[in-house]
Scaffold this motif. Structure first.
Motif, PDB file in Angstrom:
ATOM      1  N   ASP A 191      -2.769   1.650  -3.898  1.00 33.28           N
ATOM      2  CA  ASP A 191      -2.140   0.327  -3.917  1.00 33.28           C
ATOM      3  C   ASP A 191      -1.212   0.168  -5.126  1.00 33.28           C
ATOM      4  O   ASP A 191      -1.392   0.840  -6.140  1.00 33.28           O
ATOM      5  CB  ASP A 191      -3.250  -0.730  -3.991  1.00 33.28           C
ATOM      6  N   ASP A 192      -0.246  -0.724  -5.015  1.00 30.89           N
ATOM      7  CA  ASP A 192       0.625  -1.110  -6.142  1.00 30.89           C
ATOM      8  C   ASP A 192       1.286   0.094  -6.800  1.00 30.89           C
ATOM      9  O   ASP A 192       1.455   0.115  -8.022  1.00 30.89           O
ATOM     10  CB  ASP A 192      -0.166  -1.866  -7.226  1.00 30.89           C
ATOM     11  N   GLU A 230       5.708  -2.714  -0.029  1.00 27.47           N
ATOM     12  CA  GLU A 230       5.133  -4.057  -0.088  1.00 27.47           C
ATOM     13  C   GLU A 230       6.229  -5.094  -0.340  1.00 27.47           C
ATOM     14  O   GLU A 230       7.284  -4.770  -0.864  1.00 27.47           O
ATOM     15  CB  GLU A 230       4.121  -4.151  -1.242  1.00 27.47           C
TER      16      GLU A 230
HETATM   17 CA    CA Z   1      -0.374  -4.049  -3.499  1.00 33.92          CA
END
Ligand code: CA
Ligand code: C2E
Ligand code: CA
Ligand code: CA
Length: 258
Positions: free
Chosen positions: A170-171, A227
């Motif tokens: 993630d991220d 994202e």
């Molecule tokens: Ca994220």
């Protein structure tokens, strides 16, 4: 008040007392909300950029009623050692709600939850309880946990993969960004942080990074997701450079399942 409290309590300011009080108050309310199951999953669509077909759903924690937004209560819960309970509650409810759908589900796991020694046993139990096939579940972990506990994390991710689960990073790009672990760890999906998507058409740096990460993912045989896709131009650009998946307000905000 509680919103400021989370930030203020570290500083020696005249507001210290006030900040500390509202932080403790928020924590107390959070404990209550957990007991009453007022922390619930919302779901945001993940879309295949080329076809526009829905690829899956990300479950995101929401504090219903008079609660705080996740940007505030997740860090608060992390500090207080409660995030583990949030992860379990969200995971359990999300599995229950989506078990009958033939759909991929992604879930956020805090470092503490990922390293919890009972995670595997617990996952096996709840997956069985709801009849949720492991291969449809994707666990989102962040870069920092990989860097801080490389040996433990490698073993843990390997065990999760053996159970049939999938791992998403993630991220990506928001933190340490060491590229070496991408090839070393059993990761299936890279989620590129939304700050880079926001730079499309504005920042050549962001665009260069996006291009490189998409190419890297392709070369390593990993899925790639951008994202924070908010505008059609961003989607078109991402599709053009070969990014497979997108998530963002353009496709839909997080919302209750119904
Ligand atoms: Ca994220
Ligand atoms: P995240 O995992 O990076 O989740 C994506 C965040 O971006 C969500 O914020 C989502 O609402 C927001 N978002 C989605 N599309 C867009 C867009 O097009 N533009 C913009 N500006 N934002 C968009 P949210 O729901 O406030 O969650 C914040 C963070 O809290 C999450 O970031 C995640 O790190 C954490 N979190 C949420 N639920 C859980 C959970 O159940 N467990 C754990 N450990 N962390 C969670
Ligand atoms: Ca996430
Ligand atoms: Ca995050």
């Amino acid at each position: 008040q509680a919103k400021r409290g989370g930030r203020l309590w570290l500083g020696y300011t005249p507001e210290l007392d006030q900040g500390l009080r509202s932080r403790l108050e928020a924590l107390q309310r959070l404990r209550g909300a957990l007991k009453k199951k007022q922390i619930q999953p919302y779901f945001q669509p993940i879309v295949e950029l080329r076809s526009g077909v829905r690829w899956g759903l990300e479950a995101l924690a929401r504090w219903v009623g008079e609660g705080l937004p996740p940007d505030l209560f997740i860090p608060l819960a992390e500090e207080a050692g409660l995030v583990h309970q949030i992860d379990r509650l969200v995971l359990c409810q999300a599995l229950r709600l989506t078990a009958s759908r033939e759909e991929r589900l992604t879930l956020n796991l805090s470092p503490r939850s990922l390293l919890d020694e009972n995670l595997l046993r617990w996952l096996e139990r709840v997956l069985g309880q709801w009849g949720f096939p492991a291969h449809r579940l994707w666990l989102e972990v962040t870069e920092s946990v990989l860097m801080d506990n490389p040996v433990q994390v490698r073993a843990r991710l390997g065990a999760l993969k053996e159970m049939g689960l999938n791992i998403a990073l993630d991220d990506f790009g928001s933190g340490y960004s060491s590229l070496s672990y991408l090839s070393e760890l059993p990761i299936d999906l890279i989620k590129i942080d939304r700050r880079f998507t926001a730079g499309i058409g504005k920042s050549q740096r962001s665009e260069a990074i996006l291009r490189s990460v998409v190419a890297l993912a392709q070369n390593l045989g990993l899925l790639c997701l951008a994202e924070g896709v908010e505008r059609p131009e961003q989607r078109a650009w991402l599709q053009e450079v070969g990014c497979a998946l997108g998530q963002g307000y353009l496709f839909g905000p997080p919302q209750a399942l119904e």
